[in-house]
Design a protein around this motif. Sequence first.
Motif, mmCIF file in Angstrom:
data_model
loop_
_atom_site.group_PDB
_atom_site.id
_atom_site.type_symbol
_atom_site.label_atom_id
_atom_site.label_comp_id
_atom_site.label_asym_id
_atom_site.label_seq_id
_atom_site.Cartn_x
_atom_site.Cartn_y
_atom_site.Cartn_z
ATOM 1 N N GLN A 621 0.838 -1.200 0.000
ATOM 2 C CA GLN A 621 0.000 0.000 0.000
ATOM 3 C C GLN A 621 0.877 1.256 0.000
ATOM 4 O O GLN A 621 0.568 2.247 -0.667
ATOM 5 C CB GLN A 621 -0.921 -0.012 1.211
ATOM 6 C CG GLN A 621 -1.842 -1.220 1.281
ATOM 7 C CD GLN A 621 -2.456 -1.393 2.652
ATOM 8 O OE1 GLN A 621 -2.731 -0.424 3.349
ATOM 9 N NE2 GLN A 621 -2.664 -2.640 3.055
ATOM 10 N N MET A 624 2.021 2.037 -3.384
ATOM 11 C CA MET A 624 1.022 2.689 -4.229
ATOM 12 C C MET A 624 1.178 4.209 -4.167
ATOM 13 O O MET A 624 1.127 4.901 -5.196
ATOM 14 C CB MET A 624 -0.387 2.291 -3.788
ATOM 15 C CG MET A 624 -0.738 0.832 -4.010
ATOM 16 S SD MET A 624 -2.427 0.475 -3.440
ATOM 17 C CE MET A 624 -2.480 -1.312 -3.623
ATOM 18 N N SER A 646 0.105 -6.948 -3.529
ATOM 19 C CA SER A 646 -1.296 -6.987 -3.947
ATOM 20 C C SER A 646 -1.454 -6.845 -5.456
ATOM 21 O O SER A 646 -0.705 -6.127 -6.115
ATOM 22 C CB SER A 646 -2.057 -5.846 -3.254
ATOM 23 O OG SER A 646 -3.351 -5.685 -3.809
ATOM 24 N N ARG A 647 -2.469 -7.541 -5.986
ATOM 25 C CA ARG A 647 -2.818 -7.372 -7.398
ATOM 26 C C ARG A 647 -3.262 -5.945 -7.670
ATOM 27 O O ARG A 647 -3.108 -5.437 -8.778
ATOM 28 C CB ARG A 647 -3.944 -8.355 -7.744
ATOM 29 C CG ARG A 647 -4.426 -8.257 -9.185
ATOM 30 C CD ARG A 647 -5.639 -9.127 -9.411
ATOM 31 N NE ARG A 647 -5.326 -10.540 -9.374
ATOM 32 C CZ ARG A 647 -6.242 -11.512 -9.487
ATOM 33 N NH1 ARG A 647 -7.506 -11.205 -9.625
ATOM 34 N NH2 ARG A 647 -5.875 -12.775 -9.455
ATOM 35 N N GLN A 648 -3.806 -5.270 -6.668
ATOM 36 C CA GLN A 648 -4.275 -3.901 -6.844
ATOM 37 C C GLN A 648 -3.123 -2.959 -7.190
ATOM 38 O O GLN A 648 -3.318 -1.967 -7.881
ATOM 39 C CB GLN A 648 -4.969 -3.416 -5.564
ATOM 40 C CG GLN A 648 -6.211 -4.209 -5.197
ATOM 41 C CD GLN A 648 -7.292 -4.060 -6.248
ATOM 42 O OE1 GLN A 648 -7.451 -4.929 -7.105
ATOM 43 N NE2 GLN A 648 -8.011 -2.975 -6.219
ATOM 44 N N GLN A 651 -2.606 -2.982 -10.945
ATOM 45 C CA GLN A 651 -3.631 -2.237 -11.657
ATOM 46 C C GLN A 651 -3.484 -0.736 -11.448
ATOM 47 O O GLN A 651 -3.706 0.058 -12.366
ATOM 48 C CB GLN A 651 -5.007 -2.731 -11.206
ATOM 49 C CG GLN A 651 -5.260 -4.193 -11.546
ATOM 50 C CD GLN A 651 -6.535 -4.734 -10.933
ATOM 51 O OE1 GLN A 651 -7.248 -4.036 -10.208
ATOM 52 N NE2 GLN A 651 -6.833 -5.996 -11.211
ATOM 53 N N LEU A 652 -3.103 -0.337 -10.225
ATOM 54 C CA LEU A 652 -2.950 1.084 -9.952
ATOM 55 C C LEU A 652 -1.792 1.678 -10.750
ATOM 56 O O LEU A 652 -1.907 2.767 -11.313
ATOM 57 C CB LEU A 652 -2.729 1.288 -8.456
ATOM 58 C CG LEU A 652 -2.561 2.737 -7.996
ATOM 59 C CD1 LEU A 652 -3.331 2.987 -6.710
ATOM 60 C CD2 LEU A 652 -1.083 3.080 -7.775
ATOM 61 N N PRO A 727 -7.348 1.388 -3.325
ATOM 62 C CA PRO A 727 -8.192 0.184 -3.213
ATOM 63 C C PRO A 727 -7.486 -0.900 -2.399
ATOM 64 O O PRO A 727 -6.332 -1.214 -2.637
ATOM 65 C CB PRO A 727 -8.360 -0.243 -4.674
ATOM 66 C CG PRO A 727 -7.164 0.314 -5.382
ATOM 67 C CD PRO A 727 -6.843 1.599 -4.679
ATOM 68 N N LEU A 729 -8.075 -4.866 -0.915
ATOM 69 C CA LEU A 729 -8.863 -6.095 -0.946
ATOM 70 C C LEU A 729 -8.600 -6.917 0.306
ATOM 71 O O LEU A 729 -7.551 -6.765 0.943
ATOM 72 C CB LEU A 729 -8.508 -6.913 -2.192
ATOM 73 C CG LEU A 729 -8.804 -6.288 -3.551
ATOM 74 C CD1 LEU A 729 -8.348 -7.217 -4.660
ATOM 75 C CD2 LEU A 729 -10.281 -5.968 -3.702
ATOM 76 N N SER A 731 -7.122 -9.589 2.481
ATOM 77 C CA SER A 731 -5.860 -10.304 2.276
ATOM 78 C C SER A 731 -5.319 -10.754 3.616
ATOM 79 O O SER A 731 -5.791 -10.340 4.683
ATOM 80 C CB SER A 731 -4.834 -9.401 1.575
ATOM 81 O OG SER A 731 -4.536 -8.277 2.378
ATOM 82 N N GLU A 793 -4.855 -13.221 -1.263
ATOM 83 C CA GLU A 793 -5.685 -12.043 -1.474
ATOM 84 C C GLU A 793 -6.904 -12.459 -2.285
ATOM 85 O O GLU A 793 -6.798 -13.290 -3.198
ATOM 86 C CB GLU A 793 -4.904 -10.951 -2.203
ATOM 87 C CG GLU A 793 -5.679 -9.662 -2.404
ATOM 88 C CD GLU A 793 -4.864 -8.617 -3.165
ATOM 89 O OE1 GLU A 793 -4.499 -7.600 -2.560
ATOM 90 O OE2 GLU A 793 -4.594 -8.838 -4.364
ATOM 91 N N GLU A 795 -11.044 -11.009 -3.803
ATOM 92 C CA GLU A 795 -11.954 -9.880 -3.985
ATOM 93 C C GLU A 795 -12.977 -9.807 -2.853
ATOM 94 O O GLU A 795 -13.509 -8.733 -2.557
ATOM 95 C CB GLU A 795 -12.657 -9.981 -5.335
ATOM 96 C CG GLU A 795 -11.709 -9.770 -6.519
ATOM 97 C CD GLU A 795 -12.454 -9.741 -7.844
ATOM 98 O OE1 GLU A 795 -13.692 -9.903 -7.842
ATOM 99 O OE2 GLU A 795 -11.794 -9.550 -8.880
#
Length: 822
Positions: A621, A624, A646-648, A651-652, A727, A729, A731, A793, A795
């Motif tokens: 995080q 990010m 994280s997969r997020q 994507q970010l 975002p 999720l 985890s 992790e 959804e």
Amino acid sequence: MANRTSKEQRQKQARLARQKLIGALVLGVLVLNGLLGYWLYGILVTDVQDLRLEAAVEAQAEQRAQPLQDYIRELRQRVAALAAEPATAEALQGSTEVRQSAAEAIAARIEHGIAARLIPAGSARVERDHPAPIRFAELDLIRRAERRDNHLPELAKVDQQWQLHVIEPIPPSADEPVEGTLLVTLNDTGWRSLLDAASKSLGRTELHQQIPGSNPLTVYLSGQGEGGAKHSVAIPNSHWRLSFTASPELVAQTRELPTLWLLVLSTTTIGGLLLAWFSGHMIERRQRQSARPIQVPGAARSGGKNADAQDEHGEEEIGMINTLYQNQDILDLDVSDEDEDILALDQAPTKTAAADATQAGQSGPTIPEGIFRSYDIRGLADTEITPELAEHIGRALGSEALDHGETDMVLARDGRTHSPVLAEALRSGIASTGCNVIDLGTVPTPLMYFATHHLSETSSGVMVTASHNPGSYNGFKMIINGVTLADDAVLDVRSRIQRQHYHQGEGETRSHDIITDYIERIFSDVALVGAVSLVIDAGNAVPGVVAPRLFEELGCDVTPLYCDLDGTFPNHDPDPTQEANLQDLIAKVQEVGADLGAALDGDGDRLIVVTPQGRIIWPDQLLMLFARDVLGRNPGADVLFDVKCSRQLNQLVTSYGGRPIMWKTGHSHMKSKMIETGALIGGEYSGHIFIKDRWYGFDDGLYTLARLLEIITLRDQPIDDIFAAFPILPSTPELKIPVQDDQKFALVERLIAEGDFQSGKPSTIDGLRVDFAKGWGLVRASNTSAALTLRFEGETEEALNKIQQLFKRELLKIDSQLQIDF
């Protein structure tokens, strides 16, 4: 008779004076012509030769670049024409089988084509198991094409071979919405053959690819270029730049013969000598005239009066000439022996290298095999990590540094009780090779890394530390010639010890206060625009020596927690990745009303942050926030993260226009990948953050915290509000399953070979990570402890639990004795 003798003496003196004058004139002519010749050589020879070489190099670069320009232009036109065909657009709307069949037909129509893909908009996915894989870099290219952003051809390395991706939106017209893309992948035969056809004897040809925001990659190199002159050409419609550097052969071909220079210099020299001769002749004539009696009417009848006057006049002129030129020994120049000694005209510097002494016939220390890990040396102090072993490690590292041209090495240690003894043994071993030691004392690992960049004497160093492990452990982190040792390089240290392959010498040791240098460097880089109250938990480890002082000087209100040095770690283990070790910090932040809390690990290269609301900001995080900050100033930059993140995050990074790259866990692996990719920011879930933007790219919990505070003060928002925008999720943290240290890698290999993960897509970059539609799971062998490391992790909580139970089932199939607590 006396007058005649006196006249002859005067004539003799006049001749000597004329000879000196003519000699001076000739010397002056030669000196002036020497200076003129030097000046003319620069204009008529050197400058002309440089211009000729520059023109030749430029012509060679253009000749090599032109075929590439034509190749790229024609290839893009070809792919665009295929994308514009009605049959292509029709196939794009068809089933998967129809698209695949049409793509295969397109690939067959492209010379040197490996594969073609018709990709409906928004449907691109990672596809690693393919001759032309789609990874994150290819996904980014596809998405840029879907947005009609910069989608120039790109080279990607697959199994040590370069593949060329050419992509076009469908339809190609910018006036219509994008329905999909045509991605064509070619091998390197086409463009490489064009470069191979050029002469290698004339110079070195280099082809670089530089994606915006990334460092340039060398994709082609051929020939030799010691001639110095260089010219670069940008290849239109690509990310390529071709550089050509002249070879000695090309330099010889463009050499300017000094014909004109010799002609001009000869003319001026001859003219000058003639002028000197003429001047001497005129003086001689004048002397003869002045030596004769002046004939005036009645002179003969007036007796010797006028003759005597003439004699007096001649003597006066000769006297003036003698006065002007006597004692002028113009050519009497010499360099004394003393001057030669001072100027060292006949001396050359000498250098004595330490001998490479392989200690044949001597047995080395007992080396527990398991302590030489993937990215450091680590084990139980006193039993596995002993002073004897430390001395041999010092000898091996000192010898390795010398082999890399380094004459000095920095040495530092953490605050464990056994670190001083191990550091002294290590120092003794390094010095015994002839390598000098720069002792930094008790400082965090990032300061050892900083010293290898900051000090001019060396880029090699070693740190005595076991990082976040309990107090009974110790070990060594090593960097040689700017490269952190990992994998085979760590094993090479063991091999050198076993072979006793050491240099011999007497190195010197000196101390250096790196803490002051480090704080001044950060203070010159980081600026906080507001006041921040901060709690720092150093876990009684070595970061407590530096952290409070650093952040107080940055203007923070610091509340220290466990910042007193105690190598027994009486309050908690120096591992902030365990939630139990963060509870005191959370309580202290809330007690004093601080803006945030920071937990550093045992040697200061990891950081975990907690908020006033008691939220733990895990490193993925945190990454990010850093990615958003860096990408805002460096669009398109690479962002590196490990398999536990994280997969997020992936994507970010993509949404901010960056290029996400997933890689192996481990600070050494990550630093090597940072250098390879040119990434400006990277991080691991375990807390290592690597910042190359304005910093050096090594993992540094202290500097990471300083940059975090800079971002927070600039945004003028509470940290809870800042991270609420990202975002998150459901985890798990890192989960550990104890296993035998010598069995953990074999267990993971069996899981990879035998595990049944249904529709999941496996990745074996580091252990086994399986991605599903609604989450992912990871199992890998820990490189720092006798355990398997797991993370999950999903959804939703339900998806997360299903993935965990699937992994648990497959692990128990491999070994039913595993203690799995989920």
